[in-house]
Write a protein that holds these residues in place. Structure first.
Motif, PDB file in Angstrom:
ATOM      1  N   MET A  70       0.842  -1.167   0.000  1.00  0.00           N
ATOM      2  CA  MET A  70       0.000   0.000   0.000  1.00  0.00           C
ATOM      3  C   MET A  70       0.890   1.233   0.000  1.00  0.00           C
ATOM      4  O   MET A  70       1.786   1.351   0.800  1.00  0.00           O
ATOM      5  N   SER A  71       0.622   2.131  -0.944  1.00  0.00           N
ATOM      6  CA  SER A  71       1.410   3.344  -1.016  1.00  0.00           C
ATOM      7  C   SER A  71       0.543   4.493  -1.495  1.00  0.00           C
ATOM      8  O   SER A  71      -0.531   4.296  -2.047  1.00  0.00           O
ATOM      9  N   SER A  72       1.021   5.704  -1.300  1.00  0.00           N
ATOM     10  CA  SER A  72       0.270   6.892  -1.664  1.00  0.00           C
ATOM     11  C   SER A  72       0.185   7.042  -3.175  1.00  0.00           C
ATOM     12  O   SER A  72       1.072   6.631  -3.907  1.00  0.00           O
ATOM     13  N   MET A  73      -0.908   7.662  -3.620  1.00  0.00           N
ATOM     14  CA  MET A  73      -1.077   7.920  -5.048  1.00  0.00           C
ATOM     15  C   MET A  73      -0.108   9.012  -5.500  1.00  0.00           C
ATOM     16  O   MET A  73       0.536   8.888  -6.529  1.00  0.00           O
ATOM     17  N   PHE A  74      -0.036  10.084  -4.718  1.00  0.00           N
ATOM     18  CA  PHE A  74       0.794  11.234  -5.052  1.00  0.00           C
ATOM     19  C   PHE A  74       1.681  11.554  -3.855  1.00  0.00           C
ATOM     20  O   PHE A  74       1.434  11.114  -2.747  1.00  0.00           O
ATOM     21  N   CYS A  75       2.700  12.355  -4.086  1.00  0.00           N
ATOM     22  CA  CYS A  75       3.647  12.681  -3.022  1.00  0.00           C
ATOM     23  C   CYS A  75       3.014  13.544  -1.933  1.00  0.00           C
ATOM     24  O   CYS A  75       3.392  13.462  -0.777  1.00  0.00           O
ATOM     25  N   CYS A  76       2.056  14.404  -2.319  1.00  0.00           N
ATOM     26  CA  CYS A  76       1.377  15.269  -1.364  1.00  0.00           C
ATOM     27  C   CYS A  76       0.084  15.779  -2.005  1.00  0.00           C
ATOM     28  O   CYS A  76      -0.271  15.372  -3.109  1.00  0.00           O
ATOM     29  N   SER A  77      -0.577  16.700  -1.345  1.00  0.00           N
ATOM     30  CA  SER A  77      -1.849  17.210  -1.878  1.00  0.00           C
ATOM     31  C   SER A  77      -1.677  18.484  -2.699  1.00  0.00           C
ATOM     32  O   SER A  77      -2.665  19.091  -3.095  1.00  0.00           O
ATOM     33  N   SER A  78      -0.451  18.884  -2.981  1.00  0.00           N
ATOM     34  CA  SER A  78      -0.231  20.148  -3.691  1.00  0.00           C
ATOM     35  C   SER A  78       0.098  19.973  -5.172  1.00  0.00           C
ATOM     36  O   SER A  78       0.725  20.836  -5.767  1.00  0.00           O
ATOM     37  N   ILE A  79      -0.327  18.858  -5.775  1.00  0.00           N
ATOM     38  CA  ILE A  79      -0.070  18.696  -7.203  1.00  0.00           C
ATOM     39  C   ILE A  79      -1.036  19.576  -7.998  1.00  0.00           C
ATOM     40  O   ILE A  79      -2.168  19.796  -7.592  1.00  0.00           O
ATOM     41  N   VAL A  80      -0.552  20.086  -9.103  1.00  0.00           N
ATOM     42  CA  VAL A  80      -1.354  20.972  -9.953  1.00  0.00           C
ATOM     43  C   VAL A  80      -1.235  20.511 -11.404  1.00  0.00           C
ATOM     44  O   VAL A  80      -0.223  19.925 -11.795  1.00  0.00           O
ATOM     45  N   PRO A  81      -2.265  20.776 -12.206  1.00  0.00           N
ATOM     46  CA  PRO A  81      -2.170  20.400 -13.625  1.00  0.00           C
ATOM     47  C   PRO A  81      -1.003  21.121 -14.301  1.00  0.00           C
ATOM     48  O   PRO A  81      -0.700  22.272 -14.002  1.00  0.00           O
ATOM     49  N   TYR A  82      -0.351  20.421 -15.197  1.00  0.00           N
ATOM     50  CA  TYR A  82       0.743  20.987 -15.964  1.00  0.00           C
ATOM     51  C   TYR A  82       0.267  21.113 -17.403  1.00  0.00           C
ATOM     52  O   TYR A  82       0.009  20.110 -18.066  1.00  0.00           O
ATOM     53  N   ARG A  83       0.152  22.348 -17.876  1.00  0.00           N
ATOM     54  CA  ARG A  83      -0.369  22.625 -19.212  1.00  0.00           C
ATOM     55  C   ARG A  83      -1.705  21.933 -19.442  1.00  0.00           C
ATOM     56  O   ARG A  83      -1.907  21.207 -20.409  1.00  0.00           O
ATOM     57  N   GLY A  84      -2.624  22.127 -18.506  1.00  0.00           N
ATOM     58  CA  GLY A  84      -3.920  21.473 -18.562  1.00  0.00           C
ATOM     59  C   GLY A  84      -4.770  21.927 -19.737  1.00  0.00           C
ATOM     60  O   GLY A  84      -4.731  23.079 -20.142  1.00  0.00           O
ATOM     61  N   SER A  85      -5.497  21.007 -20.297  1.00  0.00           N
ATOM     62  CA  SER A  85      -6.454  21.303 -21.353  1.00  0.00           C
ATOM     63  C   SER A  85      -7.583  20.285 -21.271  1.00  0.00           C
ATOM     64  O   SER A  85      -7.412  19.201 -20.728  1.00  0.00           O
ATOM     65  N   LEU A  86      -8.743  20.640 -21.808  1.00  0.00           N
ATOM     66  CA  LEU A  86      -9.876  19.726 -21.806  1.00  0.00           C
ATOM     67  C   LEU A  86      -9.736  18.749 -22.963  1.00  0.00           C
ATOM     68  O   LEU A  86      -9.469  19.140 -24.094  1.00  0.00           O
ATOM     69  N   LEU A  87      -9.915  17.474 -22.652  1.00  0.00           N
ATOM     70  CA  LEU A  87      -9.739  16.421 -23.642  1.00  0.00           C
ATOM     71  C   LEU A  87     -11.046  15.648 -23.829  1.00  0.00           C
ATOM     72  O   LEU A  87     -11.966  15.747 -23.026  1.00  0.00           O
ATOM     73  N   MET A  88     -11.095  14.845 -24.868  1.00  0.00           N
ATOM     74  CA  MET A  88     -12.274  14.044 -25.148  1.00  0.00           C
ATOM     75  C   MET A  88     -12.570  13.072 -23.993  1.00  0.00           C
ATOM     76  O   MET A  88     -13.719  12.795 -23.691  1.00  0.00           O
TER      77      MET A  88
ATOM     78  N   THR B  82      -4.122   9.815 -25.407  1.00  0.00           N
ATOM     79  CA  THR B  82      -4.644  10.879 -24.551  1.00  0.00           C
ATOM     80  C   THR B  82      -3.960  10.784 -23.192  1.00  0.00           C
ATOM     81  O   THR B  82      -3.752   9.687 -22.678  1.00  0.00           O
ATOM     82  N   TYR B  83      -3.571  11.914 -22.652  1.00  0.00           N
ATOM     83  CA  TYR B  83      -2.864  11.926 -21.375  1.00  0.00           C
ATOM     84  C   TYR B  83      -3.060  13.277 -20.684  1.00  0.00           C
ATOM     85  O   TYR B  83      -3.439  14.262 -21.300  1.00  0.00           O
ATOM     86  N   LYS B  84      -2.796  13.290 -19.391  1.00  0.00           N
ATOM     87  CA  LYS B  84      -2.809  14.516 -18.580  1.00  0.00           C
ATOM     88  C   LYS B  84      -1.548  14.506 -17.735  1.00  0.00           C
ATOM     89  O   LYS B  84      -1.124  13.453 -17.244  1.00  0.00           O
ATOM     90  N   ASN B  85      -0.958  15.667 -17.545  1.00  0.00           N
ATOM     91  CA  ASN B  85       0.240  15.793 -16.730  1.00  0.00           C
ATOM     92  C   ASN B  85      -0.033  16.655 -15.504  1.00  0.00           C
ATOM     93  O   ASN B  85      -0.789  17.626 -15.583  1.00  0.00           O
ATOM     94  N   PHE B  86       0.611  16.300 -14.413  1.00  0.00           N
ATOM     95  CA  PHE B  86       0.506  17.045 -13.161  1.00  0.00           C
ATOM     96  C   PHE B  86       1.909  17.198 -12.591  1.00  0.00           C
ATOM     97  O   PHE B  86       2.782  16.368 -12.836  1.00  0.00           O
ATOM     98  N   LYS B  87       2.089  18.256 -11.804  1.00  0.00           N
ATOM     99  CA  LYS B  87       3.420  18.563 -11.271  1.00  0.00           C
ATOM    100  C   LYS B  87       3.303  18.956  -9.803  1.00  0.00           C
ATOM    101  O   LYS B  87       2.342  19.599  -9.392  1.00  0.00           O
ATOM    102  N   CYS B  88       4.307  18.569  -9.027  1.00  0.00           N
ATOM    103  CA  CYS B  88       4.434  19.007  -7.640  1.00  0.00           C
ATOM    104  C   CYS B  88       5.763  19.739  -7.526  1.00  0.00           C
ATOM    105  O   CYS B  88       6.831  19.115  -7.587  1.00  0.00           O
ATOM    106  N   THR B  89       5.706  21.051  -7.393  1.00  0.00           N
ATOM    107  CA  THR B  89       6.948  21.827  -7.299  1.00  0.00           C
ATOM    108  C   THR B  89       7.611  21.657  -5.935  1.00  0.00           C
ATOM    109  O   THR B  89       8.822  21.801  -5.818  1.00  0.00           O
ATOM    110  N   THR B  90       6.820  21.318  -4.914  1.00  0.00           N
ATOM    111  CA  THR B  90       7.371  21.119  -3.578  1.00  0.00           C
ATOM    112  C   THR B  90       8.363  19.960  -3.552  1.00  0.00           C
ATOM    113  O   THR B  90       9.439  20.069  -2.972  1.00  0.00           O
TER     114      THR B  90
END
Length: 147
Positions: free
Chosen positions: A1-19, A106-114
């Motif tokens: 069992m492990s976390s999905m993301f490193c923390c709760s401060s991830i943000v979309p990176y170059r987000g756009s609406l996709l099909m 199709t893909y989405k990117n997210f980034k955590c600067t922290t």
């Protein structure tokens, strides 16, 4: 069992609406409130036609401009709650191969600067049709085809 993301401060990176935006949103809604997910015994999901999921999500975690740390795969749970919130189960890459799932373009990117982390979400579907090329596509592990 492990976390999905490193923390709760991830943000979309170059987000756009996709099909397939609704699929990304379903996963992200679940992933941001979920602390961990056990690997499911998915043999029954891919051998029974009634349980075959409509899609799967690949979550790739890596250091920003660095090596890939993990690749995890999730399918929507068949035990959806009555309020419409869908859960997800973690499966293996081999499960997706057995189920004949293939990566869509199709893909989405997210980034955590922290934590200097980068996350990529990819959607997989069973037997997708490539209308542009109209060719037979053999299912292979993503480690063989990802660059």
């Amino acid at each position: 069992m492990s976390s999905m993301f490193c923390c709760s401060s991830i943000v979309p990176y170059r987000g756009s609406l996709l099909m397939h935006e609704s699929k990304f949103q379903r996963f992200m809604t679940w992933a941001q409130r979920s602390k961990s997910s056990p690997v499911a015994n998915s043999a029954s999901y891919f051998q029974t036609p009634a349980h075959i999921p409509e899609f799967a999500v690949q979550l790739v975690q890596q250091i920003n401009y660095g090596p890939v740390e993990s690749k995890r795969y999730f399918i929507p749970s068949t035990n959806d709650s009555t309020d419409g919130n869908c859960g997800f189960l973690e499966v293996t890459e081999q499960d997706l191969i057995i189920g004949n799932f293939q990566k869509l373009n199709t893909y989405k990117n997210f980034k955590c600067t922290t934590h200097n982390k980068f996350f990529e979400l990819n959607i997989y579907q069973k037997n997708p049709i490539n209308k542009h090329h109209w060719r037979f596509n053999i299912a292979r592990p993503s480690t063989d085809i990802d660059i």
